[in-house]
Scaffold this motif. Structure first.
Motif, PDB file in Angstrom:
ATOM      1  N   MET A   1     130.979 -48.028 -50.190  1.00 20.40           N
ATOM      2  CA  MET A   1     131.705 -47.053 -51.013  1.00 20.40           C
ATOM      3  C   MET A   1     133.026 -48.041 -51.360  1.00 20.40           C
ATOM      4  SD  MET A   1     131.441 -43.261 -49.454  1.00 20.40           S
ATOM      5  CE  MET A   1     132.641 -42.437 -50.954  1.00 20.40           C
TER       6      MET A   1
ATOM      7  N   GLU B   1     135.130 -47.934 -53.464  1.00 17.71           N
ATOM      8  CA  GLU B   1     136.071 -46.882 -54.138  1.00 17.71           C
ATOM      9  C   GLU B   1     137.128 -46.718 -53.267  1.00 17.71           C
ATOM     10  OE1 GLU B   1     132.378 -44.221 -53.813  1.00 17.71           O
ATOM     11  OE2 GLU B   1     132.744 -46.329 -54.175  1.00 17.71           O
TER      12      GLU B   1
ATOM     13  N   GLU C   1     133.341 -36.923 -47.153  1.00 13.27           N
ATOM     14  CA  GLU C   1     133.110 -35.876 -48.319  1.00 13.27           C
ATOM     15  C   GLU C   1     132.134 -36.555 -49.431  1.00 13.27           C
ATOM     16  OE1 GLU C   1     137.297 -36.446 -49.894  1.00 13.27           O
ATOM     17  OE2 GLU C   1     137.973 -35.276 -48.114  1.00 13.27           O
ATOM     18  N   GLY C   2     131.809 -37.858 -49.411  1.00 13.47           N
ATOM     19  CA  GLY C   2     130.791 -38.480 -50.242  1.00 13.47           C
ATOM     20  C   GLY C   2     129.481 -38.307 -49.482  1.00 13.47           C
TER      21      GLY C   2
ATOM     22  N   ARG D   1     137.257 -39.424 -46.519  1.00  9.06           N
ATOM     23  CA  ARG D   1     136.711 -39.595 -47.736  1.00  9.06           C
ATOM     24  C   ARG D   1     135.167 -40.101 -47.789  1.00  9.06           C
ATOM     25  NH1 ARG D   1     141.437 -43.562 -49.883  1.00  9.06           N
ATOM     26  NH2 ARG D   1     143.071 -42.196 -49.435  1.00  9.06           N
TER      27      ARG D   1
ATOM     28  N   ALA E   1     128.452 -39.754 -47.022  1.00  6.15           N
ATOM     29  CA  ALA E   1     127.859 -41.223 -47.029  1.00  6.15           C
ATOM     30  C   ALA E   1     128.014 -41.749 -45.407  1.00  6.15           C
ATOM     31  CB  ALA E   1     128.918 -42.219 -47.494  1.00  6.15           C
TER      32      ALA E   1
END
Length: 360
Positions: free
Chosen positions: A345, A347, A279-280, A276, A282
């Motif tokens: 992140m 989230e 994907e960001g 994840r 980051a």
């Protein structure tokens, strides 16, 4: 050989010289057996790495015409240092190609030795760019102060020091090794070092005298091998080994642990969380264990290769840890994959929390 172990996978074809026992029948019907040298191509089914003997045993079926070995017959090829082989793959992905490049770069073979000790116990280890290898364990009973004859205690200490010194001379190649770490709790390392130098002068041991500057004394909490982890974290050791791969990995893992404590929204481990973050876009540093790329599940391997490629495409740094290094062992305990992020992140954790509440 460690790099070869990480390159050879089930389904690959391997061509190498080997010895095969052959039965030959004479005109009279009697049979004799002899050992012949031949070149064989096998389709790999199993790979076993013997780290102590530094031999790779590759088992598979013969897939090329050979006058001594039938097509489809099983054979095990032993690969050793300086023995040529050819490896064929259906697909050479980025992780495989990086491995070849690393194996061919002599600058990445900076070697280090360590002696982790406490009174009566010592481990002599070699730390290469790929792994930590135990070379000797010395265990000599030394009576505690006041509980035994002082003369006997001194005799046992000298016997212990002599055995450790003999192991260093036998197992450490000072032409290759850049530094030898002496680590112990208290003053054991210092007392041993002084004894070793004194003995070297008395016995005119030029090997120890000429390389005394390579010895680095560091504190450790115990004389057991697992203390190597904290020893490699020591700033004086890191500075001395700045150009070795082992130090780079140790530093990255150290930074990850600090980030976990200080800013947990910028440090994640486990494949789902790390994917994840990728994907960001980051991920600043990806930490991944080479054990994940040895998975027999092709899809699982591809998943980790995709992750590595994605992080590199987005300008991130990828550190592939050896599972035979103390830092790699520590990473394996945390699922084998972790990431330091450029920005928080939170989230990622929140999404997990939402999923948990939905399931409830």
């Amino acid at each position: 050989m460690w790099h070869t172990y990480n390159l050879v996978c089930e389904g690959d074809r391997l061509r190498a010289a080997t010895i095969r026992k052959v039965q030959q029948e004479s005109a009279t019907g009697s049979s004799t057996s002899s050992r012949v040298r031949t070149t064989i191509t096998i389709q790999v089914e199993a790979v076993d790495f013997d780290t102590s003997a530094c031999v790779l045993r590759v088992k598979g079926r013969n897939v090329a015409e050979n006058q001594y070995i039938k097509m489809g017959a099983y054979h095990t090829v032993d690969l050793e240092p300086n023995r040529k082989y050819t490896l064929y793959k259906e697909h050479w992905d980025s992780v495989f190609l990086d491995r070849v490049e690393t194996a061919c770069d002599p600058a990445k073979h900076a070697d280090l030795a360590a002696v982790v000790m406490q009174e009566g116990l010592a481990f002599v280890c070699l730390i290469t760019s790929a792994m930590t290898i135990d070379r000797a364990k010395i265990d000599i009973n030394i009576p505690k102060k006041g509980k035994a004859d002082d003369t006997q205690r001194k005799k046992n200490i000298i016997r212990f020091y002599d055995t450790v010194m003999a192991s260093i001379i036998r197992h450490i190649n000072f032409d290759i090794v850049k530094a030898v770490i002496l680590a112990s709790p208290g003053f054991v390392k210092d007392q041993f070092f002084d004894y070793m130098l004194k003995t070297a002068v008395q016995t005119d041991n030029k090997l120890i005298m000429e390389n005394k500057s390579k010895f680095l004394r560091v504190h450790s909490s115990s004389g057991f091998k697992h203390s190597l982890r904290e020893v490699l974290d020591d700033s004086s050791v890191t500075a001395r080994l700045a150009d070795t791969k082992a130090a780079g990995e140790t530093r990255a893992l150290q930074n990850f642990m600090m980030m976990m404590s200080n800013d947990p929204d910028r440090a994640y481990y486990g494949i789902k969380h790390v994917e994840r973050a990728s994907e960001g876009m980051a991920i600043e540093t990806l930490l991944v264990s080479d054990s994940l790329f040895r998975s027999k599940n092709v899809d699982e391997r591809k998943r980790y290769v995709r992750l590595v490629d994605g992080v590199r495409d987005n300008g991130g740094d990828v550190k592939i840890f050896s599972s035979l290094h103390v830092s790699g062992e520590q990473l394996d305990q945390m699922t084998g994959v972790a990431a330091l992020l450029r920005f928080p992140m939170p989230e990622i954790e929140e999404e997990d929390g939402d999923l948990d509440s939905d399931e409830e």
